[in-house]
Structures are given as structure tokens and as C-alpha cells.
Design a protein around this motif. Structure first.
Motif, short mmCIF file in Angstrom:
data_model
loop_
_atom_site.label_atom_id
_atom_site.label_comp_id
_atom_site.label_asym_id
_atom_site.label_seq_id
_atom_site.Cartn_x
_atom_site.Cartn_y
_atom_site.Cartn_z
N TYR A 232 64.64 74.90 58.89
CA TYR A 232 63.26 74.44 58.97
C TYR A 232 63.19 73.10 59.72
CZ TYR A 232 61.78 77.88 55.48
OH TYR A 232 61.50 79.04 54.81
N ASP A 233 62.29 73.05 60.67
CA ASP A 233 61.98 71.79 61.34
C ASP A 233 60.86 71.13 60.53
OD1 ASP A 233 61.58 69.72 63.05
OD2 ASP A 233 60.67 70.88 64.66
N VAL A 234 61.27 70.39 59.53
CA VAL A 234 60.31 69.80 58.60
C VAL A 234 60.90 68.52 58.04
CG1 VAL A 234 61.22 71.07 56.62
CG2 VAL A 234 58.85 70.28 56.59
N GLY A 235 60.04 67.57 57.72
CA GLY A 235 60.53 66.32 57.18
C GLY A 235 61.35 65.55 58.20
N GLU A 236 62.05 64.56 57.72
CA GLU A 236 62.84 63.73 58.62
C GLU A 236 64.21 64.34 58.90
OE1 GLU A 236 62.98 59.93 56.78
OE2 GLU A 236 60.81 59.72 56.68
N GLN A 237 64.76 65.04 57.93
CA GLN A 237 66.10 65.59 58.07
C GLN A 237 66.12 67.10 58.27
OE1 GLN A 237 68.65 63.48 58.24
NE2 GLN A 237 67.24 61.76 57.87
N GLY A 238 64.99 67.75 58.04
CA GLY A 238 64.97 69.21 58.11
C GLY A 238 65.40 69.82 56.79
N GLU A 239 65.25 71.10 56.68
CA GLU A 239 65.59 71.84 55.46
C GLU A 239 66.29 73.12 55.86
OE1 GLU A 239 65.74 72.31 51.32
OE2 GLU A 239 64.73 70.65 52.35
N ARG A 240 67.32 73.48 55.12
CA ARG A 240 68.12 74.66 55.46
C ARG A 240 68.09 75.67 54.31
NH1 ARG A 240 72.45 75.52 59.05
NH2 ARG A 240 74.01 77.03 58.37
N LEU A 241 67.71 76.87 54.64
CA LEU A 241 67.76 77.97 53.68
C LEU A 241 68.89 78.89 54.12
CD1 LEU A 241 66.74 79.79 51.38
CD2 LEU A 241 65.07 80.74 52.99
N ASP A 242 69.91 79.04 53.27
CA ASP A 242 71.04 79.89 53.64
C ASP A 242 71.55 80.63 52.40
OD1 ASP A 242 72.43 77.99 52.18
OD2 ASP A 242 73.17 76.92 53.94
N GLN A 243 72.74 81.17 52.52
CA GLN A 243 73.25 82.04 51.46
C GLN A 243 73.46 81.32 50.14
OE1 GLN A 243 77.07 83.70 52.54
NE2 GLN A 243 78.12 82.15 51.37
N SER A 244 73.60 80.01 50.16
CA SER A 244 73.77 79.29 48.91
C SER A 244 72.58 79.51 47.98
CB SER A 244 73.96 77.79 49.17
OG SER A 244 72.82 77.24 49.80
N ARG A 245 71.40 79.73 48.55
CA ARG A 245 70.22 80.05 47.74
C ARG A 245 69.96 81.55 47.73
NH1 ARG A 245 66.54 75.97 46.36
NH2 ARG A 245 66.90 73.94 47.33
N ILE A 246 70.09 82.16 48.91
CA ILE A 246 69.71 83.57 49.03
C ILE A 246 70.53 84.46 48.11
CG2 ILE A 246 69.60 85.52 50.65
CD1 ILE A 246 68.98 83.49 52.87
N LYS A 247 71.81 84.11 47.90
CA LYS A 247 72.67 84.96 47.06
C LYS A 247 72.13 85.06 45.64
CE LYS A 247 76.03 81.32 45.86
NZ LYS A 247 75.76 81.29 44.42
N ASP A 248 71.37 84.06 45.21
CA ASP A 248 70.79 84.10 43.87
C ASP A 248 69.47 84.87 43.85
OD1 ASP A 248 72.86 82.55 42.84
OD2 ASP A 248 71.85 80.68 43.37
N TRP A 249 68.96 85.21 45.01
CA TRP A 249 67.70 85.94 45.09
C TRP A 249 67.90 87.45 45.02
CZ3 TRP A 249 64.76 83.43 49.82
CH2 TRP A 249 64.52 82.07 49.55
#
Length: 494
Positions: A232-249
Motif C-alpha cells: 500500500y502506498d499510504v502513510g509515510e512508510q507504506g503498509e504491506r499485506l502479505d502471507q504473514s497476515r493472509i495465512k491466518d485468513w
């Protein structure tokens, strides 16, 4: 007749008699021997590997019976282990018939002179019998076929790991098809075969192999979720959605289909909104006087469209791709920051000091005294952070008890905006407390004209009071003013 002739004649008779008797003797010997071989096998005769040299039928049958009694059946496993079953354990015996007698009858005994030398290997169809049940029991009792020695085959399957999912290879095991082996052993023993070698086809195999196409396809489908990354191009540092979260979904079903827990996606989208939405946030702002004030309220800021963002995630999460994008916003600000998103181009309105400033790229381009909303009659101008919604020339402002024509109108909060006030001769000071506007920001005409020319739609507007005020007007409520107080609710609470 002379004496010499008489002697010669006698000699011839004697010699002839001797020859005759020799021939008779040889003939008798020949027929005697032929008679012998009518009941005995020629020397060198071998029946199914058993030597029956000069034996009678009865003797040959005894010899064959002895060989049958010594029968050993050998079974070799796929791994090369050998196990033996002896004839007596399965009541394996020879059943005499006419086979040996028939072979003897066919050996042409009068040709004994020619056939008595050399090895003569003959095939004998030996009839045997054995106890099939005992053979089955012997097979079943072999050490290699016991439950503690056999391992069942295991299907390949998909397993979760710390890094995702992987295929656990199939295990062949060594679980034999026991009934099939018993059948093969019975057939082998029936035909006199003394050796049986088991092969892969005699063992049970995994139904799902390591290279199973459906399993591989399922793994690819699962890993597509885990290989998806949304940057994500958001905030000052950006945000990353990857398998560390997705695997719990994701939940992998028994058929390896994937179900995404949408409630967890909702939670993640709420996390994004909580972290990066700045609408109505309280912000620290350094004023033109050099001090820092806290400003809340207003309708300016980043706002993530949670429903659309959720739908976007669900459409992308199984792509297996790396995606770079902004969250789906239904409102944006100037600067991508969760702490300060105003930027360096903005309008600052100090209600307490009745002064406004316009900065462009950090430089002051315009400032002026103003007259804001009359706080004594509850028309105080809304505080908070807003943005210029639109600009309009030669507008007519209409209220319940007024109608005013203005040359420049720059709206930022509901129906509140900056505009020229030709009817005023004086600005600033504390005019707003008793003789302020209906809520708009009154400006000198030349200043309003200049601001109109340089001010862009979407420019942030930072408006604040330096002392506590209570705003009760409808425009303050609708514009989400920081100092708005709902008096009706206070009355209900009392």
C-alpha cells in the motif's frame, strides 16, 4: 577220403558250432537285456531333474516321491528377503499315476545298444497334492507379513508449515496384498514352481501420489494466496499485506479448496482505516505566531472506503501477484501521512486573533484581518480542518434574515466560506464577538480578490480558536466543527 581232408572238415564243423553258439549266446544276451530294459530305464535317464538310471517304475516312483517330499517353496519379498516353506508343513506329496510307466513303455527297449549311453533328460508331468489351507496359514504366518512388520501406504497430502503450505510426499509402505499373494503361492505350488518373487504390483500403493496433478493444482491455489503481496502506498512508510497476515485468513478444506474468513478481512480493513484515516482527527499545528495548538474536527483528511477496499482485497488475494496501490479512498488529503497530512500549502484562520494566512509551499503569500461568525448569537464560524470545496464569483448569500451579494465566494465548510464584505469598514479586533457574520469569513475586498485568484480547490483550511468556545449552529454540526456542542443532548442528559 584222405586223412587231411577229414581233419579240415571236423575243424570247420567245430568252428561253425562255436560261431553258432556264440551268435545264439549274443542273441540271447541281446533279448535278455532288451527284456531288462522293458522294465528298467536306460542308463542316464533323468525325469524332471531326478536320475532314474536303471530303475524300475516302482523305484522311479519312490525316487520321485522322495524328491517331492523334499520340496521347498521359497518366497522373496520386494526388499529381497527370502522365506521358505517345506513340503511336509503343507502336506505336499506325490500322487503316482501312469506317467512314469508311460515314459518307460515309450523308451524302445530293443534299441538299448544305441540308447544306453548318454544323458536323457525327460519331462515328467508329476501329479502332486497339498493342503491349500495349510499353505495359506504358512504364508500368513511369515514374519514379513505380520502387522508389526508392515506399514500401510500413506497418501501424499498438503500440510501447513511456518512458511506456508507444502506437499508431504506419499509413503509406499510395505503392506502386501495378502490374499493375492496367497493365490499366487497356491498357483505356484500347484505347478511345482519352487520360487515366487513379489514385485511392486503385489503391494498396496498410495492412492494419492506425490506428483498427483490435482494435489499440485490445489497447492498452487493455496500458495497463490500466500504469494500475494499488496504494497500500500499510504502513510509515510507504506503498509504491506502479505502471507504473514493472509495465512491466518484462509482455511484449507478437506478437498484442499480455500475459504477466506471475511471477518478477518473486515478486521484488517478496519485496522487500515484506524491507522490511516485522518478525518476529524486531532492534529498538532504550528501556528503563524510560532506556538502549537491542537485542532480537531472538520471534514478534511484521508478516509478509506472500507467496503470497496474489502472487495478489492478479496479480488486480489488469490492472484499470487505483488500489487502496489493505494487503499481505496472515498476521500483524500494532500499529504500521505497518518500524523500530519495538511502539507505546506494551506489557509490558516486564527479566530481568536481574527487573522487569516495563506501559505503556498511553505511561504506566506497573503494575510489579512477578518471578521468571523458572531459567537454572541451562536453563529460562530466552525473550527477544524477542511478544504476548499468550490469557488464562485458574484454569488448571492441568502439566509433566514439576510441576503448579501459578494464578488468572491470560497467555500470550505458546508455553506461557510471566505468572501469579500464591502459593507464593512473595519476588520479584526473583537468585532466577531458581538457583530460578527452569520458564520462566513469576511475579508477586505482586495484581499478576497487576491485570495480568489491564487487559491486552488482542495487546499486545506486550518481554522481554530485559542480559547474554549461552544458552537451550536446547524452549520457547525453539519461541518463537524471541533467545538460544536449539541445542546439538545445536554438537555436530555439533564
Amino acid at each position: 577220403m584222405s586223412k587231411q581232408k577229414s581233419t579240415a572238415k571236423v575243424l570247420l564243423i567245430v568252428i561253425g558250432s562255436i560261431v553258432f553258439f556264440l551268435l545264439v549266446a549274443l542273441l540271447v544276451c541281446y533279448y535278455f537285456t532288451a527284456s531288462y530294459y522293458a522294465k528298467h530305464f536306460f542308463p542316464g535317464t533323468v525325469l524332471n531333474g531326478v536320475s532314474v538310471d536303471k530303475m524300475t517304475v516302482e523305484e522311479a516312483e519312490d525316487k520321485v516321491a522322495q524328491e517331492v517330499a523334499d520340496y521347498i517353496f521359497t518366497l522373496e519379498t520386494r526388499e529381497g528377503e527370502q522365506y521358505q516353506i517345506i513340503g511336509p508343513d503343507i502336506d505336499y506329496v506325490y500322487v503316482p499315476g501312469t506317467e512314469i510307466s508311460d515314459i518307460l513303455d515309450a523308451q524302445e527297449n530293443y534299441q538299448w545298444l544305441v540308447k544306453r549311453s548318454g544323458k536323457k533328460e525327460l519331462e515328467l508331468e508329476v501329479t502332486t497334492t497339498f493342503d491349500e489351507k495349510k499353505l495359506d496359514q504358512q504364508i500368513a504366518s511369515l514374519a514379513c507379513f505380520q502387522s508389526n512388520a508392515m506399514k500401510s501406504p500413506q497418501d501424499a497430502y498438503i500440510q501447513e508449515t511456518t512458511d506456508g503450505y507444502e506437499i508431504v510426499p506419499a509413503v509406499d509402505g510395505n503392506l502386501v496384498k495378502l490374499e493375492k499373494v496367497k493365490e499366487m503361492a497356491r498357483e505356484a505350488v500347484h505347478t511345482g514352481t519352487d520360487y515366487l518373487v513379489l514385485t511392486d504390483k503385489d503391494y498396496k500403493k498410495p492412492e494419492v501420489k506425490t506428483k498427483d496433478k490435482q494435489l499440485k493444482k490445489a497447492l498452487d491455489n493455496i500458495n497463490a494466496y500466500l504469494h500475494t503481496t499488496i504494497q500500500y502506498d499510504v502513510g509515510e512508510q507504506g503498509e504491506r499485506l502479505d502471507q504473514s497476515r493472509i495465512k491466518d485468513w484462509i482455511t484449507v478444506q478437506d478437498d484442499y479448496s480455500v475459504i477466506v474468513d471475511e471477518t478477518k478481512v473486515d478486521s484488517y480493513v478496519q485496522y487500515l482505516a484506524s491507522k490511516y484515516n485522518t478525518y476529524g482527527d486531532v492534529r498538532k499545528f504550528k501556528t503563524s505566531e510560532g506556538d502549537t495548538v491542537k485542532i480537531g474536527g472538520g471534514d478534511y483528511g484521508w478516509v478509506i472506503d472500507k467496503e470497496k477496499e474489502k472487495a478489492q482485497i478479496l479480488s486480489e488475494v488469490q492472484s499470487g501477484k505483488t500489487i502496489q496501490r493505494e487503499p481505496v479512498f472515498n476521500q483524500t488529503a494532500v499529504v500521505k501521512s497518518e500524523n500530519y497530512d495538511i502539507g505546506d500549502t494551506y489557509v490558516e484562520v486564527d479566530y481568536t486573533n481574527q487573522h487569516m494566512y495563506y501559505y503556498e509551499k511553505g511561504k506566506l503569500k497573503l494575510d489579512t484581518d477578518i471578521v468571523s461568525g458572531n459567537v454572541s448569537i451562536h453563529n460562530g464560524s466552525p473550527d477544524g480542518i477542511y478544504k476548499i470545496v468550490y469557488k464562485e464569483r458574484d454569488a448571492t448569500l441568502i439566509g433566514e434574515d439576510y441576503e448579501s451579494d459578494v464578488g468572491c465566494f470560497m467555500v470550505f465548510a458546508y455553506n461557510v466560506g471566505f468572501h469579500d464584505a464591502s459593507w464593512r469598514n473595519e476588520f479584526g479586533k473583537e468585532i466577531y464577538k458581538t457583530s460578527g457574520s452569520h458564520g462566513c469569513i469576511n475579508m477586505p475586498q482586495e484581499k478576497a480578490e487576491k485570495l480568489y485568484q491564487i487559491l486552488q480547490i482542495g487546499t486545506p483550511v486550518v481554522a481554530y480558536y485559542r480559547e474554549p468556545v461552544e458552537l451550536t449552529a446547524e452549520n457547525a454540526k453539519i461541518s463537524n466543527a471541533y467545538s460544536y456542542v449539541d445542546k439538545s443532548e445536554e438537555g436530555n442528559q439533564q
